[in-house]
Motif scaffolding. Structure first.
Motif, PDB file in Angstrom:
ATOM      1  N   SER A  16       0.832  -1.184   0.000  1.00  0.00           N
ATOM      2  CA  SER A  16       0.000   0.000   0.000  1.00  0.00           C
ATOM      3  C   SER A  16       0.878   1.250   0.000  1.00  0.00           C
ATOM      4  O   SER A  16       1.756   1.401  -0.818  1.00  0.00           O
ATOM      5  N   VAL A  17       0.681   2.131   0.947  1.00  0.00           N
ATOM      6  CA  VAL A  17       1.398   3.402   1.015  1.00  0.00           C
ATOM      7  C   VAL A  17       2.602   3.264   1.948  1.00  0.00           C
ATOM      8  O   VAL A  17       2.923   4.145   2.733  1.00  0.00           O
ATOM      9  N   SER A  18       3.266   2.132   1.887  1.00  0.00           N
ATOM     10  CA  SER A  18       4.508   1.874   2.625  1.00  0.00           C
ATOM     11  C   SER A  18       4.353   1.915   4.141  1.00  0.00           C
ATOM     12  O   SER A  18       5.302   2.161   4.850  1.00  0.00           O
ATOM     13  N   ARG A  19       3.151   1.703   4.640  1.00  0.00           N
ATOM     14  CA  ARG A  19       2.975   1.605   6.085  1.00  0.00           C
ATOM     15  C   ARG A  19       3.094   0.171   6.562  1.00  0.00           C
ATOM     16  O   ARG A  19       3.160  -0.083   7.742  1.00  0.00           O
ATOM     17  N   MET A  20       3.094  -0.745   5.619  1.00  0.00           N
ATOM     18  CA  MET A  20       3.204  -2.163   5.943  1.00  0.00           C
ATOM     19  C   MET A  20       4.163  -2.825   4.959  1.00  0.00           C
ATOM     20  O   MET A  20       4.344  -2.350   3.840  1.00  0.00           O
ATOM     21  N   LEU A  21       4.749  -3.929   5.410  1.00  0.00           N
ATOM     22  CA  LEU A  21       5.560  -4.767   4.538  1.00  0.00           C
ATOM     23  C   LEU A  21       4.815  -6.054   4.280  1.00  0.00           C
ATOM     24  O   LEU A  21       4.176  -6.591   5.178  1.00  0.00           O
ATOM     25  N   SER A  42      17.340  -0.842   7.550  1.00  0.00           N
ATOM     26  CA  SER A  42      16.939  -0.702   6.156  1.00  0.00           C
ATOM     27  C   SER A  42      15.535  -0.135   5.954  1.00  0.00           C
ATOM     28  O   SER A  42      15.165   0.179   4.829  1.00  0.00           O
ATOM     29  N   ILE A  43      14.759   0.020   7.012  1.00  0.00           N
ATOM     30  CA  ILE A  43      13.421   0.584   6.863  1.00  0.00           C
ATOM     31  C   ILE A  43      13.484   2.066   7.228  1.00  0.00           C
ATOM     32  O   ILE A  43      13.842   2.429   8.352  1.00  0.00           O
TER      33      ILE A  43
END
Length: 180
Positions: A16-21, A42-43
């Motif tokens: 999604s909008v990079s709130r989850m991996l 790395s996050i």
């Protein structure tokens, strides 16, 4: 770093909008095993560049998460300096163990030294292990030791977990094969 290592690397991507991996595991998981996905630093936040430091995702295929640890340091025996980015491996001494496992097998758990030469294994199961470190040459399998290219260190005795010892390993380069 994924510990214990998997035969096939999982697919890890932002969702999604990079709130989850999203982690898509392509391999069969071992029963009753605690897995650790260590993302290190790395996050990073896309907007402000904030780093999620030393993030780990831990899960188990059994009914509990293993919680034992092993710590230590790796030093180059010739240069007498602490070494960073050295692979440190634990090999379980069980029925899959053989005397050439560091050259032909996969470790049970993996770690990498930090900038000060420190390593830490977390979420380990109780047992007896062989502890070894491999500083890789320019190429090759990241888990196996090649005496022609790599530096190597090992603890002379099997280690039993749990314990409260800190292990210091000294890297050395094996003597190359000489031929006429």
């Amino acid at each position: 770093i994924i510990s214990p290592p998997m035969e096939k690397d999982p697919i890890i991507k932002p969702y999604s909008v990079s709130r989850m991996l999203e982690i898509q595991i392509e391999d069969t998981l071992q029963p009753g095993t605690t897995y650790t996905f260590n993302f290190g630093n790395s996050i990073v936040d896309n907007n402000e560049g904030n780093v999620l430091e030393q993030f780990k995702y831990v899960f188990s295929t059994g009914d509990h998460i293993d919680s034992l640890e092993v710590n230590g340091k790796v030093i180059d025996s010739r240069l007498l300096e602490l070494k960073s980015k050295v692979n440190v491996n634990l090999y379980r001494l069980d029925d899959t163990y053989h005397d050439s496992i560091v050259r032909k097998g996969k470790p049970s758990y993996v770690s990498v030294t930090d900038e000060e030469g420190n390593f830490q294994f977390s979420n380990l199961a109780e047992g007896t292990y062989l502890l070894a470190a491999i500083q890789k040459g320019k190429e090759g399998n990241q888990y196996t030791y090649d005496p022609e290219k790599d530096k190597f260190a090992f603890h002379p005795d099997p280690i039993k977990i749990p314990n409260d010892s800190v292990y210091n390993l000294s890297l050395y380069r094996g003597h190359p094969s000489y031929r006429l």
